[in-house]
Design a protein around this motif. Structure first.
Motif, mmCIF file in Angstrom:
data_model
loop_
_atom_site.group_PDB
_atom_site.id
_atom_site.type_symbol
_atom_site.label_atom_id
_atom_site.label_comp_id
_atom_site.label_asym_id
_atom_site.label_seq_id
_atom_site.Cartn_x
_atom_site.Cartn_y
_atom_site.Cartn_z
ATOM 1 N N ALA A 20 0.828 -1.210 0.000
ATOM 2 C CA ALA A 20 0.000 0.000 0.000
ATOM 3 C C ALA A 20 0.858 1.255 0.000
ATOM 4 C CB ALA A 20 -0.921 0.001 1.214
ATOM 5 N N LYS A 21 0.445 2.230 -0.787
ATOM 6 C CA LYS A 21 1.178 3.495 -0.873
ATOM 7 C C LYS A 21 0.788 4.470 0.236
ATOM 8 C CE LYS A 21 1.934 3.113 -5.789
ATOM 9 N NZ LYS A 21 1.751 3.719 -7.106
ATOM 10 N N SER A 22 -0.205 4.094 1.035
ATOM 11 C CA SER A 22 -0.690 4.997 2.084
ATOM 12 C C SER A 22 0.113 4.914 3.377
ATOM 13 C CB SER A 22 -2.165 4.722 2.367
ATOM 14 O OG SER A 22 -2.349 3.386 2.747
ATOM 15 N N PHE A 23 1.140 4.060 3.416
ATOM 16 C CA PHE A 23 1.968 3.926 4.605
ATOM 17 C C PHE A 23 3.402 4.338 4.297
ATOM 18 C CE2 PHE A 23 -1.465 0.864 5.321
ATOM 19 C CZ PHE A 23 -1.870 1.226 6.600
ATOM 20 N N THR A 24 4.063 4.886 5.303
ATOM 21 C CA THR A 24 5.460 5.289 5.151
ATOM 22 C C THR A 24 6.368 4.062 5.270
ATOM 23 O OG1 THR A 24 5.816 5.630 7.519
ATOM 24 C CG2 THR A 24 4.959 7.518 6.261
ATOM 25 N N GLY A 25 7.628 4.247 4.930
ATOM 26 C CA GLY A 25 8.597 3.169 5.072
ATOM 27 C C GLY A 25 8.719 2.694 6.506
ATOM 28 N N LEU A 26 8.714 3.630 7.446
ATOM 29 C CA LEU A 26 8.793 3.274 8.863
ATOM 30 C C LEU A 26 7.587 2.435 9.277
ATOM 31 C CD1 LEU A 26 10.057 3.468 11.686
ATOM 32 C CD2 LEU A 26 8.839 5.633 11.976
ATOM 33 N N GLN A 27 6.399 2.851 8.855
ATOM 34 C CA GLN A 27 5.197 2.098 9.200
ATOM 35 C C GLN A 27 5.251 0.690 8.607
ATOM 36 O OE1 GLN A 27 2.531 5.084 7.618
ATOM 37 N NE2 GLN A 27 1.671 5.444 9.658
ATOM 38 N N LYS A 28 5.774 0.556 7.403
ATOM 39 C CA LYS A 28 5.884 -0.759 6.774
ATOM 40 C C LYS A 28 6.898 -1.632 7.516
ATOM 41 C CE LYS A 28 4.323 0.673 2.227
ATOM 42 N NZ LYS A 28 4.648 0.815 0.805
ATOM 43 N N ASP A 29 7.979 -1.026 7.996
ATOM 44 C CA ASP A 29 8.945 -1.777 8.797
ATOM 45 C C ASP A 29 8.284 -2.318 10.063
ATOM 46 O OD1 ASP A 29 10.997 -1.361 6.992
ATOM 47 O OD2 ASP A 29 11.893 0.301 8.123
ATOM 48 N N ILE A 30 7.467 -1.490 10.706
ATOM 49 C CA ILE A 30 6.756 -1.911 11.914
ATOM 50 C C ILE A 30 5.780 -3.033 11.575
ATOM 51 C CG2 ILE A 30 5.096 -1.180 13.684
ATOM 52 C CD1 ILE A 30 6.497 1.619 13.512
ATOM 53 N N MET A 31 5.058 -2.896 10.463
ATOM 54 C CA MET A 31 4.112 -3.941 10.059
ATOM 55 C C MET A 31 4.817 -5.270 9.821
ATOM 56 S SD MET A 31 1.266 -2.236 7.591
ATOM 57 C CE MET A 31 2.143 -0.914 6.807
ATOM 58 N N ARG A 32 6.006 -5.229 9.227
ATOM 59 C CA ARG A 32 6.761 -6.469 8.997
ATOM 60 C C ARG A 32 7.033 -7.185 10.327
ATOM 61 N NH1 ARG A 32 9.351 -2.953 5.376
ATOM 62 N NH2 ARG A 32 8.973 -3.536 3.215
ATOM 63 N N ALA A 33 7.252 -6.399 11.368
ATOM 64 C CA ALA A 33 7.597 -6.965 12.671
ATOM 65 C C ALA A 33 6.372 -7.427 13.466
ATOM 66 C CB ALA A 33 8.378 -5.940 13.490
ATOM 67 N N ILE A 34 5.250 -6.737 13.340
ATOM 68 C CA ILE A 34 4.137 -7.008 14.256
ATOM 69 C C ILE A 34 2.945 -7.740 13.650
ATOM 70 C CG2 ILE A 34 4.743 -5.067 15.744
ATOM 71 C CD1 ILE A 34 2.396 -3.511 14.528
ATOM 72 N N LEU A 35 2.802 -7.740 12.327
ATOM 73 C CA LEU A 35 1.641 -8.391 11.729
ATOM 74 C C LEU A 35 1.944 -9.851 11.417
ATOM 75 C CD1 LEU A 35 0.290 -5.707 9.221
ATOM 76 C CD2 LEU A 35 -0.359 -6.084 11.603
ATOM 77 N N ASP A 36 0.914 -10.676 11.545
ATOM 78 C CA ASP A 36 1.010 -12.107 11.253
ATOM 79 C C ASP A 36 0.652 -12.320 9.779
ATOM 80 O OD1 ASP A 36 0.780 -14.854 11.077
ATOM 81 O OD2 ASP A 36 -0.519 -15.047 12.826
#
Length: 60
Positions: A20-36
């Protein structure tokens, strides 16, 4: 007559959120770590999880 049914929000996979283009790189890094990878989430759920992660105290 008005319906009492709640509209269900669309859900997306971790991979879809990472594209998704609606998230920043930092937010995507966090998602990689916390989402299943096996779960599906709404935008609201992901935003809450990111916010909770960002508010955590740093442990030393």
């Amino acid at each position: 007559m008005a319906s009492n049914k709640e509209k269900s929000e669309p859900t997306f996979t971790k991979a879809q959120f990472l594209k998704a283009k609606s998230f920043t790189g930092l937010q995507k890094d966090i998602m990689r770590a916390i989402l299943d990878s096996e779960e599906a989430y709404t935008f609201d759920q992901v935003n809450v999880k990111i916010d909770e992660f960002m508010r955590k105290d740093v442990q030393q």
